[in-house]
Motif scaffolding. Sequence first.
Motif, PDB file in Angstrom:
ATOM      1  N   ASN A 147       0.802  -1.230   0.000  1.00  0.00           N
ATOM      2  CA  ASN A 147       0.000   0.000   0.000  1.00  0.00           C
ATOM      3  C   ASN A 147       0.829   1.271   0.000  1.00  0.00           C
ATOM      4  OD1 ASN A 147      -2.643  -1.273   0.155  1.00  0.00           O
ATOM      5  ND2 ASN A 147      -2.007  -1.930   2.195  1.00  0.00           N
ATOM      6  N   ASP A 148       2.099   1.188   0.372  1.00  0.00           N
ATOM      7  CA  ASP A 148       2.915   2.389   0.486  1.00  0.00           C
ATOM      8  C   ASP A 148       3.817   2.632  -0.719  1.00  0.00           C
ATOM      9  OD1 ASP A 148       1.909   3.191   2.972  1.00  0.00           O
ATOM     10  OD2 ASP A 148       3.184   1.741   4.001  1.00  0.00           O
ATOM     11  N   ILE A 149       3.707   1.779  -1.741  1.00  0.00           N
ATOM     12  CA  ILE A 149       4.438   2.051  -2.983  1.00  0.00           C
ATOM     13  C   ILE A 149       3.575   2.979  -3.834  1.00  0.00           C
ATOM     14  CG2 ILE A 149       5.238   1.066  -5.176  1.00  0.00           C
ATOM     15  CD1 ILE A 149       6.199  -1.373  -3.650  1.00  0.00           C
ATOM     16  N   GLN A 150       4.091   4.179  -4.065  1.00  0.00           N
ATOM     17  CA  GLN A 150       3.360   5.171  -4.856  1.00  0.00           C
ATOM     18  C   GLN A 150       4.079   5.388  -6.183  1.00  0.00           C
ATOM     19  OE1 GLN A 150       0.530   6.991  -3.729  1.00  0.00           O
ATOM     20  NE2 GLN A 150       0.493   5.678  -1.921  1.00  0.00           N
ATOM     21  N   VAL A 151       3.454   4.951  -7.259  1.00  0.00           N
ATOM     22  CA  VAL A 151       3.984   5.250  -8.595  1.00  0.00           C
ATOM     23  C   VAL A 151       3.013   6.239  -9.232  1.00  0.00           C
ATOM     24  CG1 VAL A 151       4.690   4.324 -10.837  1.00  0.00           C
ATOM     25  CG2 VAL A 151       5.089   2.979  -8.758  1.00  0.00           C
ATOM     26  N   LEU A 152       3.305   7.517  -9.010  1.00  0.00           N
ATOM     27  CA  LEU A 152       2.395   8.575  -9.460  1.00  0.00           C
ATOM     28  C   LEU A 152       2.670   9.018 -10.883  1.00  0.00           C
ATOM     29  CD1 LEU A 152       2.462  10.917  -6.313  1.00  0.00           C
ATOM     30  CD2 LEU A 152       0.780   9.150  -6.864  1.00  0.00           C
ATOM     31  N   ARG A 153       3.944   8.880 -11.293  1.00  0.00           N
ATOM     32  CA  ARG A 153       4.336   9.561 -12.534  1.00  0.00           C
ATOM     33  C   ARG A 153       5.567   8.932 -13.140  1.00  0.00           C
ATOM     34  NH1 ARG A 153       8.961  12.332 -11.320  1.00  0.00           N
ATOM     35  NH2 ARG A 153       9.276  13.058  -9.177  1.00  0.00           N
ATOM     36  N   GLY A 154       5.868   9.401 -14.360  1.00  0.00           N
ATOM     37  CA  GLY A 154       7.102   9.022 -15.011  1.00  0.00           C
ATOM     38  C   GLY A 154       8.286   9.755 -14.408  1.00  0.00           C
ATOM     39  N   VAL A 155       9.448   9.511 -14.971  1.00  0.00           N
ATOM     40  CA  VAL A 155      10.683  10.106 -14.462  1.00  0.00           C
ATOM     41  C   VAL A 155      10.889  11.492 -15.075  1.00  0.00           C
ATOM     42  CG1 VAL A 155      13.140   9.643 -14.101  1.00  0.00           C
ATOM     43  CG2 VAL A 155      11.563   7.742 -14.451  1.00  0.00           C
ATOM     44  N   GLU A 156      11.534  12.378 -14.315  1.00  0.00           N
ATOM     45  CA  GLU A 156      11.911  13.727 -14.793  1.00  0.00           C
ATOM     46  C   GLU A 156      10.717  14.637 -15.091  1.00  0.00           C
ATOM     47  OE1 GLU A 156      14.992  14.639 -14.599  1.00  0.00           O
ATOM     48  OE2 GLU A 156      15.906  12.677 -14.335  1.00  0.00           O
ATOM     49  N   ASP A 157       9.583  14.375 -14.439  1.00  0.00           N
ATOM     50  CA  ASP A 157       8.441  15.292 -14.540  1.00  0.00           C
ATOM     51  C   ASP A 157       8.694  16.410 -13.521  1.00  0.00           C
ATOM     52  OD1 ASP A 157       6.037  16.642 -14.494  1.00  0.00           O
ATOM     53  OD2 ASP A 157       4.778  14.837 -14.437  1.00  0.00           O
ATOM     54  N   SER A 158       9.413  17.455 -13.949  1.00  0.00           N
ATOM     55  CA  SER A 158       9.895  18.471 -13.009  1.00  0.00           C
ATOM     56  C   SER A 158       8.753  19.265 -12.371  1.00  0.00           C
ATOM     57  CB  SER A 158      10.895  19.409 -13.686  1.00  0.00           C
ATOM     58  OG  SER A 158      10.319  20.007 -14.818  1.00  0.00           O
ATOM     59  N   LYS A 159       7.672  19.498 -13.114  1.00  0.00           N
ATOM     60  CA  LYS A 159       6.534  20.228 -12.532  1.00  0.00           C
ATOM     61  C   LYS A 159       5.935  19.439 -11.375  1.00  0.00           C
ATOM     62  CE  LYS A 159       5.074  23.144 -16.388  1.00  0.00           C
ATOM     63  NZ  LYS A 159       4.008  23.460 -17.341  1.00  0.00           N
ATOM     64  N   ALA A 160       5.825  18.129 -11.549  1.00  0.00           N
ATOM     65  CA  ALA A 160       5.293  17.279 -10.474  1.00  0.00           C
ATOM     66  C   ALA A 160       6.260  17.261  -9.292  1.00  0.00           C
ATOM     67  CB  ALA A 160       5.071  15.863 -11.000  1.00  0.00           C
ATOM     68  N   TYR A 161       7.555  17.170  -9.598  1.00  0.00           N
ATOM     69  CA  TYR A 161       8.579  17.156  -8.542  1.00  0.00           C
ATOM     70  C   TYR A 161       8.496  18.429  -7.700  1.00  0.00           C
ATOM     71  CZ  TYR A 161      13.166  17.115  -6.293  1.00  0.00           C
ATOM     72  OH  TYR A 161      14.172  17.154  -5.361  1.00  0.00           O
ATOM     73  N   GLN A 162       8.337  19.576  -8.377  1.00  0.00           N
ATOM     74  CA  GLN A 162       8.263  20.864  -7.669  1.00  0.00           C
ATOM     75  C   GLN A 162       7.044  20.947  -6.755  1.00  0.00           C
ATOM     76  OE1 GLN A 162       8.468  23.592 -10.973  1.00  0.00           O
ATOM     77  NE2 GLN A 162      10.601  23.028 -11.387  1.00  0.00           N
ATOM     78  N   GLN A 163       6.009  20.184  -7.074  1.00  0.00           N
ATOM     79  CA  GLN A 163       4.793  20.171  -6.239  1.00  0.00           C
ATOM     80  C   GLN A 163       4.810  19.021  -5.230  1.00  0.00           C
ATOM     81  OE1 GLN A 163       0.999  20.758  -8.043  1.00  0.00           O
ATOM     82  NE2 GLN A 163       1.705  22.345  -9.436  1.00  0.00           N
TER      83      GLN A 163
END
Length: 276
Positions: A147-163
């Motif tokens: 339940n604690d593995i979160q795969v929200l997005r692909g790699v190097e999505d900088s906008k997502a990283y910033q949020q």
Amino acid sequence: MSLPAIQQQIQHELNSIPGTFALAFINPDNPKQQLLINAKEVFHAASTMKTPVMIEVYRQSSQGKFSLQDSILVKNEFKSIVDGSLYSMNIKDDSGEGLYKMIGKTMTIEALVYDMITYSSNLATNILIDKVGAKNVMITMKALGANDIQVLRGVEDSKAYQQGLNNTTTAYDLMLIFQKMALHQLVNAEVDQAMINVLLEQKFNEIIPAALPKSVKVAHKTGSITGVQHDTGIVYLPDGRKYVLVLLSKNLQDSKQGIAILSKVSGIIYRYMIQK
């Protein structure tokens, strides 16, 4: 040595350098043989999330949604999960550089999985996430109890990283999926073994395998970003026994130091297993 004595020895090593560490060890054939240190602590998954992506690719393939031999276009254009804006991968930030020569051409899904796992190609990862869907990866992880593995997005999505929208994991959940893989309880025996065979081809071997004899085979996936060094997988002993080991770290001031300590810890677990 007993497991409590081993834990004390490992904790002493981990305390010797700055950083936050987690360990999860289990003998899949004897689950009472288990050691957990900070196993529920949340870490940035880095490239360890590529194993859940592979599991989802093989799961969907086994359901007949596509064949691993199907061709897929190698592209370098992806949508941010924040606003759908397009971004591309930078070859300089990717360890799977060879794949960039294939942009605009096609490769089999199986070949992309191989690049994603063995060379840790970020480009291959994003192409495969587009294929199977990050949400589906998470649904499958939850169905497996992770339940604690979160795969929200692909790699190097900088906008997502910033949020703060990052892929995260715990040592416990990674142990859980590798334990199921080792016991051929993920998809089926044939498919699970096919995934193990890919993990056995891993090209980055500085942590779990580094302090082990060459006769010991390790099916594993590493992960690293600034201040983070991970290694996760199944260790196969020459006598036919096996164990699962997950080593995670964050807040490292010196990555080389972190790698050296985690490799040492892997050696301690190995010596514990062969004393039996």
